[in-house]
Scaffold this active site. Structure first.
Site, PDB file in Angstrom:
ATOM      1  N   TYR A  94       5.805  -1.366  -5.993  1.00  0.00           N
ATOM      2  CA  TYR A  94       6.113  -2.793  -6.028  1.00  0.00           C
ATOM      3  C   TYR A  94       7.484  -3.156  -5.449  1.00  0.00           C
ATOM      4  O   TYR A  94       7.830  -4.327  -5.384  1.00  0.00           O
ATOM      5  CB  TYR A  94       6.048  -3.301  -7.477  1.00  0.00           C
ATOM      6  CG  TYR A  94       4.642  -3.664  -7.908  1.00  0.00           C
ATOM      7  CD1 TYR A  94       3.684  -2.677  -8.096  1.00  0.00           C
ATOM      8  CD2 TYR A  94       4.279  -4.989  -8.117  1.00  0.00           C
ATOM      9  CE1 TYR A  94       2.397  -2.996  -8.489  1.00  0.00           C
ATOM     10  CE2 TYR A  94       2.992  -5.324  -8.511  1.00  0.00           C
ATOM     11  CZ  TYR A  94       2.057  -4.325  -8.696  1.00  0.00           C
ATOM     12  OH  TYR A  94       0.778  -4.657  -9.075  1.00  0.00           O
ATOM     13  N   LYS A 118      -1.403  10.261 -10.681  1.00  0.00           N
ATOM     14  CA  LYS A 118      -2.315  10.809  -9.671  1.00  0.00           C
ATOM     15  C   LYS A 118      -1.579  11.951  -8.983  1.00  0.00           C
ATOM     16  O   LYS A 118      -1.456  12.008  -7.751  1.00  0.00           O
ATOM     17  CB  LYS A 118      -2.712   9.687  -8.696  1.00  0.00           C
ATOM     18  CG  LYS A 118      -3.821  10.022  -7.730  1.00  0.00           C
ATOM     19  CD  LYS A 118      -5.184  10.241  -8.362  1.00  0.00           C
ATOM     20  CE  LYS A 118      -6.149  10.785  -7.319  1.00  0.00           C
ATOM     21  NZ  LYS A 118      -7.405  11.295  -7.933  1.00  0.00           N
ATOM     22  N   ASP A 141      -7.917   8.144 -12.219  1.00  0.00           N
ATOM     23  CA  ASP A 141      -9.361   7.915 -12.025  1.00  0.00           C
ATOM     24  C   ASP A 141     -10.143   8.325 -13.276  1.00  0.00           C
ATOM     25  O   ASP A 141     -11.042   7.619 -13.740  1.00  0.00           O
ATOM     26  CB  ASP A 141      -9.883   8.624 -10.752  1.00  0.00           C
ATOM     27  CG  ASP A 141      -9.408  10.058 -10.593  1.00  0.00           C
ATOM     28  OD1 ASP A 141      -8.564  10.510 -11.404  1.00  0.00           O
ATOM     29  OD2 ASP A 141      -9.890  10.743  -9.665  1.00  0.00           O
ATOM     30  N   ASP A 180      -1.086  -2.094 -13.601  1.00  0.00           N
ATOM     31  CA  ASP A 180      -1.646  -3.398 -13.231  1.00  0.00           C
ATOM     32  C   ASP A 180      -3.179  -3.333 -13.275  1.00  0.00           C
ATOM     33  O   ASP A 180      -3.838  -4.189 -13.870  1.00  0.00           O
ATOM     34  CB  ASP A 180      -1.174  -3.770 -11.815  1.00  0.00           C
ATOM     35  CG  ASP A 180      -1.749  -5.099 -11.349  1.00  0.00           C
ATOM     36  OD1 ASP A 180      -1.703  -6.056 -12.137  1.00  0.00           O
ATOM     37  OD2 ASP A 180      -2.256  -5.162 -10.222  1.00  0.00           O
ATOM     38  N   ASP A 193      -6.085  -4.930 -16.333  1.00  0.00           N
ATOM     39  CA  ASP A 193      -7.203  -5.867 -16.124  1.00  0.00           C
ATOM     40  C   ASP A 193      -8.496  -5.252 -16.654  1.00  0.00           C
ATOM     41  O   ASP A 193      -9.328  -5.929 -17.272  1.00  0.00           O
ATOM     42  CB  ASP A 193      -7.386  -6.215 -14.632  1.00  0.00           C
ATOM     43  CG  ASP A 193      -6.591  -7.459 -14.215  1.00  0.00           C
ATOM     44  OD1 ASP A 193      -5.518  -7.703 -14.807  1.00  0.00           O
ATOM     45  OD2 ASP A 193      -7.032  -8.175 -13.298  1.00  0.00           O
TER      46      ASP A 193
HETATM   47  C1  IPM Z   1       0.192  -9.135 -12.866  1.00  0.00           C
HETATM   48  C2  IPM Z   1      -0.060  -9.646 -11.459  1.00  0.00           C
HETATM   49  C3  IPM Z   1       1.127  -9.343 -10.551  1.00  0.00           C
HETATM   50  C4  IPM Z   1       1.308  -7.838 -10.521  1.00  0.00           C
HETATM   51  C5  IPM Z   1       1.002  -9.918  -9.129  1.00  0.00           C
HETATM   52  C6  IPM Z   1       0.877 -11.422  -9.149  1.00  0.00           C
HETATM   53  C7  IPM Z   1       2.119  -9.511  -8.231  1.00  0.00           C
HETATM   54  O1  IPM Z   1      -1.244  -9.088 -10.991  1.00  0.00           O
HETATM   55  O2  IPM Z   1       1.191  -9.576 -13.475  1.00  0.00           O
HETATM   56  O3  IPM Z   1      -0.601  -8.359 -13.378  1.00  0.00           O
HETATM   57  O4  IPM Z   1       0.619  -7.143  -9.763  1.00  0.00           O
HETATM   58  O5  IPM Z   1       2.130  -7.341 -11.280  1.00  0.00           O
HETATM   59 MN    MN Z   2      -2.392  -7.965 -12.473  1.00  0.00          MN
END
Ligand code: IPM
Ligand code: MN
Ligand code: NAD
Length: 367
Positions: free
Chosen positions: A147, A198, A231, A255, A259
């Site tokens: 990042y 990884k 993975d 990240d 999700d």
């Molecule tokens: C998150 C988002 C951010 C990240 C993006 C918007 C850069 O996906 O906060 O999870 O990847 O950290």
């Molecule tokens: Mn995210």
């Protein structure tokens, strides 16, 4: 989930509010409404100052993160309540990089704590899994990795183009997040830490993660520690989420896995997160983004932002108020008072009003 390091624990707090783009601007005011109501009975002094940073300002004035903003937030505020950034009119996402990543990096918020907690059995897409199976903490390194924006193009726009994106991992950065994972487990009576990388393919960057992990784990003999490649972790977390208490991983993998975890617990509309540097001004945001596909319709789920606010209250040391917010969210889920993403028909602002009433009721019952 408990265990967020305190900022002050005092009776007063100043909160910077950055609603941002899309549904960020819709859910954040609901969270502020609930926070105001929940802090009133104990006469907490909570002051909100709103900042209009986001795509509109960026397109209008060319300003993303104003100069002096970082110092102001650091010196004058206890915490930042953040919505989301991202707008189809800014395809480069430059303003989000400047503001969100800028604040994470410049405030040195090295812990991104993303709890995955199933609050009602019916919300998980996993068969035969219940609340007791889905309760874990993802600790994402938040200041380096892929990042950092180090890289570049060579021969851009030609058939010979090369794009390079560097993965930056410092000894200090890796060590402090891994150490925090063990400390978090220890302080919260959790028994298992899983580090995920990884290292079989990323033989330099994640070799460092391996070496640091092996070193730090030795200091925590009472905590069961293990390693999984990312993975395999993605597979295991779906197969048997109950095997995890704390997962620690690098910025990008955190990240993605957060999700995935959010969906196991009912979806992005519900998932909270905290960007923390213990003891310093920290930033609280739902895991979700600006959701352009539903923005402006008044149907975004504010529960992620409200649970995020509960994490912020814990950080401020205001535990009863945090508990009241959680009770209200649980009640909403139990009574199926929810937005369309969770199968309901409530609108964002209706949910906000409902949660205000429930939080106040929960606080009254605590006494
Ligand atoms: C998150 C988002 C951010 C990240 C993006 C918007 C850069 O996906 O906060 O999870 O990847 O950290
Ligand atoms: Mn995210
Ligand atoms: P997203 O999280 O915005 O949306 C993904 C899906 O989840 C969409 O279908 C959306 O409608 C749904 N969703 C998300 N939050 C919801 C909520 N509260 N209520 C109901 N449904 C919800 O992810 P995306 O579509 O990949 O990204 C959209 C924009 O947001 C992009 O510009 C991205 O870069 C940005 N983004 C920002 C952040 C942040 O600011 N922290 C986080 C993630 C994505």
């Amino acid at each position: 989930m408990p265990g967020i390091p305190l900022r002050n624990g005092g009776p007063a707090a100043r909160i910077a509010v950055i609603p941002g783009d899309g549904i960020g601007a819709e859910v954040t005011p609901q969270a502020v409404k609930v926070l105001r109501a929940a802090t009133r009975p104990a006469r907490r002094s909570i002051e909100f100052v709103e900042f209009d940073w986001g795509a509109d300002k960026y397109l209008r004035e060319g300003i993303s993160l104003p100069s002096g903003a970082v110092e102001m937030l650091r010196d004058e505020f206890d915490a930042i309540l953040f919505g989301a950034l991202g707008d189809p009119r800014v395809p480069s996402n430059q303003h989000a990089a400047d503001i969100l990543l800028g604040l994470r990096f410049k405030l040195d918020l090295y812990i991104n704590a993303r709890p995955v907690e199933l609050l009602h059995d019916r919300l998980t897409p996993l068969r035969d899994r219940t609340e007791k199976d889905i309760r874990l903490m993802v600790l994402r390194e938040n200041t380096e990795g892929l990042y950092v924006g180090v890289g570049g193009f060579f021969k851009k726009g030609t058939p010979d183009e090369i794009a390079v994106q560097e993965d930056v991992n410092s000894r200090k950065g890796v060590e402090r997040i891994i150490r925090y994972a063990f400390e978090y487990a220890r302080q919260n009576g959790l028994k298992r830490v899983c580090m995920s990388d990884k290292s079989n393919a990323m033989t330099f960057a994640h070799d460092l993660w391996q070496r640091v992990f092996k070193e730090v784990r030795q200091e925590y003999a009472n905590i069961e520690s293990r390693h999984l490649y990312i993975d395999a972790l993605a597979m295991e977390i779906v197969r048997e989420p109950g095997q995890f208490d704390v997962i620690v991983t690098c910025n990008l993998f955190g990240d993605i896995i957060s999700d995935l975890g959010a969906q196991l617990a009912g979806g992005l509309g519900l998932a909270p997160s905290a960007n923390i540097h213990p003891g310093k001004t920290s930033l609280f945001e739902p895991v979700h983004g600006s959701a352009p596909n539903i923005a402006g319709k008044g149907i975004a789920n504010p529960l992620g932002s409200v649970l995020t606010s509960a994490m912020m209250l814990e950080f401020l040391g205001w535990r009863s108020e945090a508990a009241a917010l959680r009770t209200a969210v649980r009640a909403a889920l139990r009574e199926n008072c929810v937005t369309p993403d969770l199968g309901g028909s409530k609108r964002t602002a209706e949910m906000g009003d409902w949660l205000v009433a429930k939080s106040v009721e929960a606080l009254t019952q605590q006494h």
